[in-house]
Design a protein around this motif. Structure first.
Motif, PDB file in Angstrom:
ATOM      1  N   PRO A 164       0.820  -1.210   0.000  1.00  0.00           N
ATOM      2  CA  PRO A 164       0.000   0.000   0.000  1.00  0.00           C
ATOM      3  C   PRO A 164       0.854   1.259   0.000  1.00  0.00           C
ATOM      4  O   PRO A 164       1.861   1.348   0.698  1.00  0.00           O
ATOM      5  CB  PRO A 164      -0.814  -0.116   1.291  1.00  0.00           C
ATOM      6  CG  PRO A 164      -0.896  -1.592   1.530  1.00  0.00           C
ATOM      7  CD  PRO A 164       0.438  -2.126   1.067  1.00  0.00           C
ATOM      8  N   GLY A 165       0.441   2.193  -0.820  1.00  0.00           N
ATOM      9  CA  GLY A 165       1.172   3.450  -0.937  1.00  0.00           C
ATOM     10  C   GLY A 165       2.133   3.480  -2.112  1.00  0.00           C
ATOM     11  O   GLY A 165       2.547   4.556  -2.542  1.00  0.00           O
ATOM     12  N   GLU A 170       3.439   3.831  -5.667  1.00  0.00           N
ATOM     13  CA  GLU A 170       2.840   4.626  -6.740  1.00  0.00           C
ATOM     14  C   GLU A 170       3.779   4.624  -7.945  1.00  0.00           C
ATOM     15  O   GLU A 170       4.999   4.675  -7.793  1.00  0.00           O
ATOM     16  CB  GLU A 170       2.619   6.056  -6.237  1.00  0.00           C
ATOM     17  CG  GLU A 170       1.709   6.868  -7.099  1.00  0.00           C
ATOM     18  CD  GLU A 170       1.296   8.161  -6.420  1.00  0.00           C
ATOM     19  OE1 GLU A 170       0.443   8.103  -5.514  1.00  0.00           O
ATOM     20  OE2 GLU A 170       1.841   9.205  -6.809  1.00  0.00           O
ATOM     21  N   ARG A 177      -1.621   3.480  -8.266  1.00  0.00           N
ATOM     22  CA  ARG A 177      -1.341   3.510  -6.832  1.00  0.00           C
ATOM     23  C   ARG A 177      -1.948   2.279  -6.168  1.00  0.00           C
ATOM     24  O   ARG A 177      -3.094   1.920  -6.440  1.00  0.00           O
ATOM     25  CB  ARG A 177      -1.924   4.780  -6.219  1.00  0.00           C
ATOM     26  CG  ARG A 177      -1.611   4.975  -4.752  1.00  0.00           C
ATOM     27  CD  ARG A 177      -2.066   6.345  -4.238  1.00  0.00           C
ATOM     28  NE  ARG A 177      -3.360   6.793  -4.736  1.00  0.00           N
ATOM     29  CZ  ARG A 177      -4.535   6.463  -4.194  1.00  0.00           C
ATOM     30  NH1 ARG A 177      -4.581   5.682  -3.146  1.00  0.00           N
ATOM     31  NH2 ARG A 177      -5.645   6.929  -4.700  1.00  0.00           N
ATOM     32  N   THR A 216      -3.726   0.765  -3.240  1.00  0.00           N
ATOM     33  CA  THR A 216      -4.549   1.324  -2.166  1.00  0.00           C
ATOM     34  C   THR A 216      -4.737   0.359  -0.994  1.00  0.00           C
ATOM     35  O   THR A 216      -4.888   0.803   0.143  1.00  0.00           O
ATOM     36  CB  THR A 216      -5.930   1.751  -2.699  1.00  0.00           C
ATOM     37  OG1 THR A 216      -6.559   0.625  -3.305  1.00  0.00           O
ATOM     38  CG2 THR A 216      -5.781   2.876  -3.718  1.00  0.00           C
ATOM     39  N   GLU A 217      -4.742  -0.934  -1.277  1.00  0.00           N
ATOM     40  CA  GLU A 217      -4.907  -1.938  -0.212  1.00  0.00           C
ATOM     41  C   GLU A 217      -4.155  -3.191  -0.587  1.00  0.00           C
ATOM     42  O   GLU A 217      -3.971  -3.494  -1.767  1.00  0.00           O
ATOM     43  CB  GLU A 217      -6.382  -2.309  -0.019  1.00  0.00           C
ATOM     44  CG  GLU A 217      -7.230  -1.225   0.578  1.00  0.00           C
ATOM     45  CD  GLU A 217      -8.668  -1.698   0.785  1.00  0.00           C
ATOM     46  OE1 GLU A 217      -8.874  -2.839   1.254  1.00  0.00           O
ATOM     47  OE2 GLU A 217      -9.570  -0.916   0.477  1.00  0.00           O
ATOM     48  N   GLU A 252      -5.465  -4.135  -4.173  1.00  0.00           N
ATOM     49  CA  GLU A 252      -6.386  -3.136  -4.723  1.00  0.00           C
ATOM     50  C   GLU A 252      -5.541  -2.012  -5.299  1.00  0.00           C
ATOM     51  O   GLU A 252      -4.625  -1.523  -4.628  1.00  0.00           O
ATOM     52  CB  GLU A 252      -7.301  -2.584  -3.637  1.00  0.00           C
ATOM     53  CG  GLU A 252      -8.133  -3.608  -2.920  1.00  0.00           C
ATOM     54  CD  GLU A 252      -9.439  -3.925  -3.612  1.00  0.00           C
ATOM     55  OE1 GLU A 252      -9.882  -3.100  -4.427  1.00  0.00           O
ATOM     56  OE2 GLU A 252     -10.001  -4.985  -3.320  1.00  0.00           O
ATOM     57  N   MET A 253      -5.863  -1.625  -6.526  1.00  0.00           N
ATOM     58  CA  MET A 253      -5.111  -0.564  -7.180  1.00  0.00           C
ATOM     59  C   MET A 253      -6.048   0.467  -7.767  1.00  0.00           C
ATOM     60  O   MET A 253      -7.175   0.151  -8.148  1.00  0.00           O
ATOM     61  CB  MET A 253      -4.234  -1.135  -8.291  1.00  0.00           C
ATOM     62  CG  MET A 253      -3.179  -2.082  -7.755  1.00  0.00           C
ATOM     63  SD  MET A 253      -1.794  -2.262  -8.862  1.00  0.00           S
ATOM     64  CE  MET A 253      -1.110  -0.617  -8.865  1.00  0.00           C
ATOM     65  N   ALA A 254      -5.554   1.703  -7.831  1.00  0.00           N
ATOM     66  CA  ALA A 254      -6.279   2.791  -8.484  1.00  0.00           C
ATOM     67  C   ALA A 254      -5.396   3.299  -9.618  1.00  0.00           C
ATOM     68  O   ALA A 254      -4.235   3.644  -9.401  1.00  0.00           O
ATOM     69  CB  ALA A 254      -6.570   3.900  -7.494  1.00  0.00           C
ATOM     70  N   THR A 299      -5.285   6.260 -12.173  1.00  0.00           N
ATOM     71  CA  THR A 299      -5.875   7.564 -12.485  1.00  0.00           C
ATOM     72  C   THR A 299      -5.293   8.053 -13.802  1.00  0.00           C
ATOM     73  O   THR A 299      -4.079   8.210 -13.933  1.00  0.00           O
ATOM     74  CB  THR A 299      -5.597   8.578 -11.360  1.00  0.00           C
ATOM     75  OG1 THR A 299      -6.137   8.044 -10.142  1.00  0.00           O
ATOM     76  CG2 THR A 299      -6.254   9.913 -11.661  1.00  0.00           C
ATOM     77  N   THR A 333     -10.635   7.586 -12.568  1.00  0.00           N
ATOM     78  CA  THR A 333      -9.869   6.591 -11.820  1.00  0.00           C
ATOM     79  C   THR A 333     -10.542   5.234 -11.960  1.00  0.00           C
ATOM     80  O   THR A 333     -11.733   5.098 -11.689  1.00  0.00           O
ATOM     81  CB  THR A 333      -9.767   6.975 -10.326  1.00  0.00           C
ATOM     82  OG1 THR A 333      -9.071   8.216 -10.229  1.00  0.00           O
ATOM     83  CG2 THR A 333      -9.026   5.916  -9.530  1.00  0.00           C
ATOM     84  N   ARG A 375     -10.639   1.504 -10.564  1.00  0.00           N
ATOM     85  CA  ARG A 375     -10.275   0.731  -9.373  1.00  0.00           C
ATOM     86  C   ARG A 375     -10.279  -0.745  -9.751  1.00  0.00           C
ATOM     87  O   ARG A 375     -11.289  -1.265 -10.222  1.00  0.00           O
ATOM     88  CB  ARG A 375     -11.239   1.010  -8.245  1.00  0.00           C
ATOM     89  CG  ARG A 375     -11.243   2.492  -7.898  1.00  0.00           C
ATOM     90  CD  ARG A 375     -11.788   2.807  -6.545  1.00  0.00           C
ATOM     91  NE  ARG A 375     -11.859   4.238  -6.320  1.00  0.00           N
ATOM     92  CZ  ARG A 375     -10.814   5.010  -6.059  1.00  0.00           C
ATOM     93  NH1 ARG A 375      -9.626   4.488  -6.013  1.00  0.00           N
ATOM     94  NH2 ARG A 375     -10.956   6.304  -5.864  1.00  0.00           N
TER      95      ARG A 375
END
Length: 135
Positions: free
Chosen positions: A42-43, A45, A55, A57-58, A65-67, A69, A82, A84
């Motif tokens: 997580p975190g 990027e 990024r 996210t979890e 889990e990724m985002a 954007t 974005t 997800r």
């Protein structure tokens, strides 16, 4: 037993199998973009080209889990879109998550639900392919 030795007119494919194939293909495309997904936390990027930020996210034991954007693609409010994505590390598959209707498939017709999932994930596949061509 079918003794017909001719070529079958059509081979029917199970829609669920097609959906799972699509999830596997999306996983492969994300790995091509980001490398070994098991190392991500997580975190983390990444900048993909000039317009996309990916990024984490979890992180779970078997999921990520990724985002993603995309600053070139804007929504109706002129904000970057974005996407997800939930990645299943053990199954080596990835699906575009639809946060607007998290339980809709529990209540909806299964065929209609799978059709919507296929449509969303085909869009993800096209988007990933376009990012790979530019990356």
């Amino acid at each position: 037993m079918n003794l017909n030795t001719g070529t079958p007119h059509s081979i029917e494919h199970d829609p669920f199998d097609q959906l799972m194939d699509l999830y596997e293909q999306n996983y492969i495309l994300i790995r091509r973009l980001l490398g070994d997904l098991r190392r991500l936390t997580p975190g983390d990027e990444f900048t993909l080209g000039f317009s996309v930020v990916a990024r984490v996210t979890e992180r779970g034991r078997f999921t990520l889990e990724m985002a993603f954007t995309d600053h070139e693609v804007l929504d109706s409010h002129h904000r970057p879109v974005t996407l997800r994505v939930r990645i299943y590390l053990d199954a080596r598959s990835a699906e575009l998550h639809d946060p607007r209707h998290p339980a809709s498939c529990l209540q909806a017709d299964r065929t209609e639900c799978n059709r919507a999932r296929q449509s969303r994930n085909r869009m993800l596949q096209r988007w990933l392919l376009a990012r790979l061509r530019r990356h």
